[in-house]
Design a protein around this motif. Structure first.
Motif, PDB file in Angstrom:
ATOM      1  N   UNK A  32      76.390  27.288  22.278  1.00 28.04           N
ATOM      2  CA  UNK A  32      75.982  28.173  21.195  1.00 28.04           C
ATOM      3  C   UNK A  32      74.844  29.076  21.640  1.00 28.04           C
ATOM      4  N   UNK A  33      74.701  30.211  20.963  1.00 25.70           N
ATOM      5  CA  UNK A  33      73.653  31.155  21.302  1.00 25.70           C
ATOM      6  C   UNK A  33      72.782  31.419  20.096  1.00 25.70           C
ATOM      7  N   UNK A  34      71.462  31.434  20.321  1.00 26.85           N
ATOM      8  CA  UNK A  34      70.520  31.799  19.270  1.00 26.85           C
ATOM      9  C   UNK A  34      69.943  33.178  19.526  1.00 26.85           C
ATOM     10  N   UNK A  35      70.531  33.918  20.460  1.00 30.19           N
ATOM     11  CA  UNK A  35      69.947  35.193  20.879  1.00 30.19           C
ATOM     12  C   UNK A  35      69.828  36.179  19.733  1.00 30.19           C
ATOM     13  N   UNK A  36      70.795  36.176  18.843  1.00 32.02           N
ATOM     14  CA  UNK A  36      70.809  37.174  17.779  1.00 32.02           C
ATOM     15  C   UNK A  36      70.063  36.726  16.531  1.00 32.02           C
ATOM     16  N   UNK A  37      69.538  35.514  16.539  1.00 33.93           N
ATOM     17  CA  UNK A  37      68.827  35.023  15.369  1.00 33.93           C
ATOM     18  C   UNK A  37      67.509  35.775  15.194  1.00 33.93           C
ATOM     19  N   UNK A  38      67.087  35.922  13.955  1.00 35.05           N
ATOM     20  CA  UNK A  38      65.808  36.563  13.645  1.00 35.05           C
ATOM     21  C   UNK A  38      64.765  35.467  13.496  1.00 35.05           C
ATOM     22  N   UNK A  96      69.231  11.654  16.364  1.00 29.82           N
ATOM     23  CA  UNK A  96      68.806  12.740  15.487  1.00 29.82           C
ATOM     24  C   UNK A  96      67.406  12.516  14.940  1.00 29.82           C
ATOM     25  N   UNK A  97      66.553  11.865  15.760  1.00 32.18           N
ATOM     26  CA  UNK A  97      65.159  11.652  15.370  1.00 32.18           C
ATOM     27  C   UNK A  97      64.256  12.773  15.864  1.00 32.18           C
ATOM     28  N   UNK A  98      64.704  13.524  16.881  1.00 31.31           N
ATOM     29  CA  UNK A  98      64.000  14.711  17.353  1.00 31.31           C
ATOM     30  C   UNK A  98      65.015  15.826  17.540  1.00 31.31           C
ATOM     31  N   UNK A  99      64.519  17.051  17.586  1.00 31.25           N
ATOM     32  CA  UNK A  99      65.379  18.219  17.738  1.00 31.25           C
ATOM     33  C   UNK A  99      65.256  18.863  19.114  1.00 31.25           C
ATOM     34  N   UNK A 100      64.033  18.933  19.619  1.00 30.03           N
ATOM     35  CA  UNK A 100      63.716  19.609  20.873  1.00 30.03           C
ATOM     36  C   UNK A 100      62.775  18.703  21.651  1.00 30.03           C
ATOM     37  N   UNK A 118      78.201  17.049  25.089  1.00 26.35           N
ATOM     38  CA  UNK A 118      78.225  17.404  23.684  1.00 26.35           C
ATOM     39  C   UNK A 118      76.919  17.175  22.942  1.00 26.35           C
ATOM     40  N   UNK A 119      75.904  16.608  23.582  1.00 23.66           N
ATOM     41  CA  UNK A 119      74.700  16.225  22.843  1.00 23.66           C
ATOM     42  C   UNK A 119      73.557  17.209  22.974  1.00 23.66           C
ATOM     43  N   UNK A 120      73.463  17.926  24.082  1.00 27.60           N
ATOM     44  CA  UNK A 120      72.240  18.691  24.341  1.00 27.60           C
ATOM     45  C   UNK A 120      72.523  19.886  25.226  1.00 27.60           C
ATOM     46  N   UNK A 121      71.541  20.770  25.258  1.00 25.58           N
ATOM     47  CA  UNK A 121      71.508  21.880  26.208  1.00 25.58           C
ATOM     48  C   UNK A 121      70.078  22.053  26.710  1.00 25.58           C
ATOM     49  N   UNK A 242      67.419  20.820  23.848  1.00 28.83           N
ATOM     50  CA  UNK A 242      67.592  20.889  22.398  1.00 28.83           C
ATOM     51  C   UNK A 242      68.853  20.130  22.023  1.00 28.83           C
ATOM     52  N   UNK A 243      68.830  19.500  20.880  1.00 28.54           N
ATOM     53  CA  UNK A 243      70.051  18.908  20.335  1.00 28.54           C
ATOM     54  C   UNK A 243      71.072  20.007  20.089  1.00 28.54           C
ATOM     55  N   UNK A 244      72.295  19.779  20.516  1.00 33.08           N
ATOM     56  CA  UNK A 244      73.348  20.775  20.295  1.00 33.08           C
ATOM     57  C   UNK A 244      73.536  21.039  18.806  1.00 33.08           C
ATOM     58  N   UNK A 245      73.442  20.005  18.007  1.00 31.60           N
ATOM     59  CA  UNK A 245      73.571  20.170  16.559  1.00 31.60           C
ATOM     60  C   UNK A 245      72.480  21.075  16.016  1.00 31.60           C
ATOM     61  N   UNK A 246      71.245  20.848  16.453  1.00 27.81           N
ATOM     62  CA  UNK A 246      70.125  21.673  15.985  1.00 27.81           C
ATOM     63  C   UNK A 246      70.293  23.114  16.436  1.00 27.81           C
ATOM     64  N   UNK A 247      70.745  23.304  17.657  1.00 25.52           N
ATOM     65  CA  UNK A 247      70.976  24.655  18.157  1.00 25.52           C
ATOM     66  C   UNK A 247      72.045  25.356  17.343  1.00 25.52           C
ATOM     67  N   UNK A 248      73.101  24.637  16.998  1.00 28.47           N
ATOM     68  CA  UNK A 248      74.179  25.211  16.190  1.00 28.47           C
ATOM     69  C   UNK A 248      73.702  25.564  14.786  1.00 28.47           C
TER      70      UNK A 248
END
Length: 359
Positions: A32-38, A96-100, A118-121, A242-248
């Motif tokens: 997933x990409x967060x590049x376009x997020x504000x 899912x106790x931490x995000x980053x 599938x868990x992290x990046x 980062x957790x993949x879920x949090x990134x998504x």
């Protein structure tokens, strides 16, 4: 971009198996990409993991100097958890106790492998360098290591793999039980100085601040700085996952944290002496102990702090661990998700970074 943004990685791609396997749904092959997020609209809580040691200085300084707080939007808060070992941080991320988390390369590789990618990046770099081989003064040649005991922090950790692979290149055999031509002995970082002084070990593949402590306080001499083993003298010690879920689900929060992390790197580069003091203050707050001023100064001089995750050497380091039978083969392609970091760097007018073949 500062030259400090280019340091490569050494990864001990083995290590102790995690105690709990995650149950994860497949999320597709594309990171997933967060590049376009504000990031300016980010709100919510980031649950951040880090270690209370000098190789995590960007986290220590970011928290102690208030850089994270000042850089993040007012609607974002950080909750912190301090870990003593990488596997514990990975388990917390799986649960899912931490995000980053700031973390070493070895546990990130293990978490990636165990979760089938599938868990992290890995989303950014943090720290480079600060490790190598120190020895008793009478060890002046490679041949003098035969029959000696060499300490590493933990079987399969970053320094352990680096030591065993290097010894193999010198023609020495080792095994996981301390046998072979050179006895590689796992000794906790807090205990290695005593073991070195009492002669239990005659050498250590150590990481900062133990590396500088052994040189300055325990009569060790530098035999090999690990920078000598990597192209350009560059290898990673700490990066950010980062957790993949949090990134998504929270791309704006991820991007906002990357901006705060880069601000902490800027602070360290602009205020190196103050950064040492702040890092030491934070370590004292966590452990009730301070590093001696000469040790922390030497450690900072032996470390570089960089947003570049230095992906080029990750594959090679993983291969080292496989070659010495401390890791089963694993495909690292896709482990990096650098879109948000590169957008932050681009917005600053800095050079972007690459995941190379692992993109």
């Amino acid at each position: 971009m500062s030259s400090n943004v280019r340091r490569r990685s050494v990864i001990a791609a083995a290590g102790a198996a995690l105690t709990a396997a995650p149950v994860l749904a497949a999320c597709g092959d594309d990171a997933p990409s967060a590049a376009d997020a504000d990031s300016s609209t980010a709100s919510g809580t980031i649950r951040l993991g880090y270690f209370g040691n000098i190789t995590h200085a960007p986290a220590l300084v970011g928290l102690e100097a208030g850089v994270f707080k000042d850089t993040l939007p007012d609607e974002v808060t950080i909750e912190t958890t301090v870990f003593n070992a990488g596997p514990s941080a990975i388990e917390a991320l799986f649960a899912e106790a931490i995000d980053i988390s700031y973390i070493g390369p070895n546990p990130a590789i293990n978490g990636w492998a165990q979760s089938g990618g599938q868990a992290l990046h890995i989303i950014a770099g943090s720290t480079s360098g600060g490790a190598g081989l120190v020895v008793k003064p009478d060890i002046t040649e490679v041949e003098h290591l035969r029959g000696k005991a060499l300490a590493t922090p933990q079987l399969g950790n970053t320094q352990d793999v680096a030591a065993r692979y290097w010894l193999k290149e010198q023609g020495y055999e080792t095994d996981q039980n301390g046998g072979g031509d050179v006895s590689v002995v796992p000794i906790d970082n807090a205990e290695v100085a005593a073991a070195f002084e009492d002669g239990t070990v005659q050498a250590a593949w150590a990481v900062e601040p133990r590396y500088s402590q052994l040189l300055l306080q325990n009569g060790a001499v530098e035999f090999l700085n690990e920078r000598e083993l990597w192209e350009g003298g560059e290898f990673v010690t700490t990066h950010i996952i980062v957790s993949k879920t949090f990134l998504d689900e929270q791309p704006a929060l991820v991007k906002a944290f990357i901006e705060a992390h880069v601000a902490a790197l800027d602070y360290i580069e602009a205020n190196p002496d103050e950064a040492q003091t702040l890092a030491n203050d934070h370590i004292f707050a966590l452990t009730d102990k301070r590093l001696d001023d000469d040790v922390i100064a030497a450690a900072f001089a032996n470390l570089s702090f960089t947003a570049d995750p230095l992906a080029d050497s990750l594959q090679g380091s993983k291969d080292h661990a496989v070659e010495i039978d401390l890791l089963e083969e694993v495909d690292l392609k896709g482990i990096y998700a650098l879109d948000a970091l590169n957008q932050v760097l681009k917005d600053r007018g800095d050079a972007e970074v690459s995941a190379g073949e692992l993109a």
